[in-house]
Design a protein around this motif. Structure first.
Motif, mmCIF file in Angstrom:
data_model
loop_
_atom_site.group_PDB
_atom_site.id
_atom_site.type_symbol
_atom_site.label_atom_id
_atom_site.label_comp_id
_atom_site.label_asym_id
_atom_site.label_seq_id
_atom_site.Cartn_x
_atom_site.Cartn_y
_atom_site.Cartn_z
ATOM 1 N N MET A 144 31.483 32.641 15.151
ATOM 2 C CA MET A 144 32.925 32.689 14.938
ATOM 3 C C MET A 144 33.598 31.394 15.380
ATOM 4 S SD MET A 144 33.510 36.636 16.210
ATOM 5 C CE MET A 144 35.304 36.579 16.124
ATOM 6 N N TYR A 147 31.904 28.453 12.702
ATOM 7 C CA TYR A 147 32.199 28.593 11.269
ATOM 8 C C TYR A 147 33.588 29.177 11.003
ATOM 9 C CZ TYR A 147 27.265 27.637 10.431
ATOM 10 O OH TYR A 147 26.029 27.041 10.388
ATOM 11 N N GLY A 148 34.197 29.782 12.016
ATOM 12 C CA GLY A 148 35.502 30.392 11.808
ATOM 13 C C GLY A 148 36.663 29.434 11.925
ATOM 14 N N ARG A 149 36.388 28.176 12.204
ATOM 15 C CA ARG A 149 37.474 27.193 12.315
ATOM 16 C C ARG A 149 38.134 26.936 10.965
ATOM 17 N NH1 ARG A 149 36.082 21.912 15.595
ATOM 18 N NH2 ARG A 149 38.343 21.760 15.362
ATOM 19 N N LYS A 152 37.856 31.318 7.723
ATOM 20 C CA LYS A 152 37.095 32.312 8.483
ATOM 21 C C LYS A 152 36.841 33.599 7.695
ATOM 22 C CE LYS A 152 40.880 34.574 11.042
ATOM 23 N NZ LYS A 152 41.416 34.816 12.399
ATOM 24 N N SER A 153 37.628 33.827 6.646
ATOM 25 C CA SER A 153 37.413 35.037 5.843
ATOM 26 C C SER A 153 36.038 35.041 5.183
ATOM 27 C CB SER A 153 38.498 35.166 4.768
ATOM 28 O OG SER A 153 38.487 34.057 3.882
ATOM 29 N N LEU A 155 33.402 34.722 6.630
ATOM 30 C CA LEU A 155 32.499 35.401 7.557
ATOM 31 C C LEU A 155 32.681 36.911 7.555
ATOM 32 C CD1 LEU A 155 32.739 33.108 10.715
ATOM 33 C CD2 LEU A 155 30.747 33.378 9.253
ATOM 34 N N HIS A 200 33.393 40.463 17.509
ATOM 35 C CA HIS A 200 33.883 40.267 16.145
ATOM 36 C C HIS A 200 34.890 41.329 15.719
ATOM 37 C CE1 HIS A 200 30.508 43.049 15.650
ATOM 38 N NE2 HIS A 200 31.038 43.404 14.496
ATOM 39 N N TRP A 203 38.335 40.392 14.613
ATOM 40 C CA TRP A 203 38.565 39.979 13.234
ATOM 41 C C TRP A 203 38.409 41.124 12.249
ATOM 42 C CZ3 TRP A 203 35.756 34.605 12.459
ATOM 43 C CH2 TRP A 203 36.398 33.637 13.267
#
Length: 207
Positions: A144, A147-149, A152-153, A155, A200, A203
């Motif tokens: 998160m 790769y969520g920077r 992020k959707s 993921l 997680h 999110w």
């Protein structure tokens, strides 16, 4: 990642910036002409050191967005697990526009999905939820954070799949949760009682 300017005494292009990690690099050029000149100069410099550009990985990419017209053979590239390409985005007024931006690459997403499958969460019925969370959260948090920077959707489906495995774990551990309705009720109660149990869930907490 290292970010710096190309030294004018090295290649002769002081305005060109680049990112580098190990032997992978991305160079930012203003025009196609400049890109060809930089590539040729870099190839020449590497040859003088007994090295060469990788023919399969070295390419000139056209970073197309709403401010750039025309077309080119290559319009995307991957770097450090991210895919950079044209994407639709929404401005503050809700209007759509095209931007050239990163998101987790398909290969990286596939690798993470395989890792989740290899965990075999639904088979670990000897563990309780707290033990599962303690083991899984550091890895998921790393995904998160990295790769969520951006986007992020991308993921969400991966994180939702983890939730599905947790439900399967519960149905294997507690036979009374055999029906979907009972499993759904158990899941809803769990998320309500312990919303921060799995990192997680901040999110996505559906399955």
């Amino acid at each position: 990642m290292t970010r710096t300017n190309l030294n004018a005494g090295e290649l002769g292009f002081p305005s060109v910036e680049f990112e580098r990690y190990a032997d992978d690099a991305v160079l930012h050029c203003a025009t196609e002409y400049q890109a060809h000149k930089v590539r040729d100069a870099l190839a020449e410099r590497l040859e003088s050191l007994g090295l060469r550009l990788h023919p399969g990985k070295t390419r000139i990419v056209y970073c197309k967005d709403d401010n750039r017209r025309g077309s080119y053979e290559h319009t995307s590239f991957t770097f450090l697990g991210y895919e950079f390409r044209s994407r639709s985005a929404e401005n503050r007024n809700g209007q759509l526009f095209t931007t050239f931006s990163p998101a987790i690459s398909a290969d990286a997403l596939k690798a993470k999905s395989q890792q989740v499958r290899d965990w075999r969460i639904h088979k670990r019925t000897g563990s309780d939820l707290a033990e599962l969370a303690e083991w899984m959260n550091p890895v998921i948090r790393g995904w998160m954070n990295y790769y969520g920077r951006f986007s992020k959707s991308r993921l969400y489906r991966l994180l939702q799949r983890i939730n599905t495995y947790i439900v399967l774990w519960a149905r294997n551990k507690y036979r009374r949760l055999g029906s979907f309705k009972k499993a759904k009720r158990w899941w809803t109660g769990l998320v309500d009682r312990e919303p921060g149990l799995f990192v997680h869930w901040a999110w996505i907490s559906t399955f």
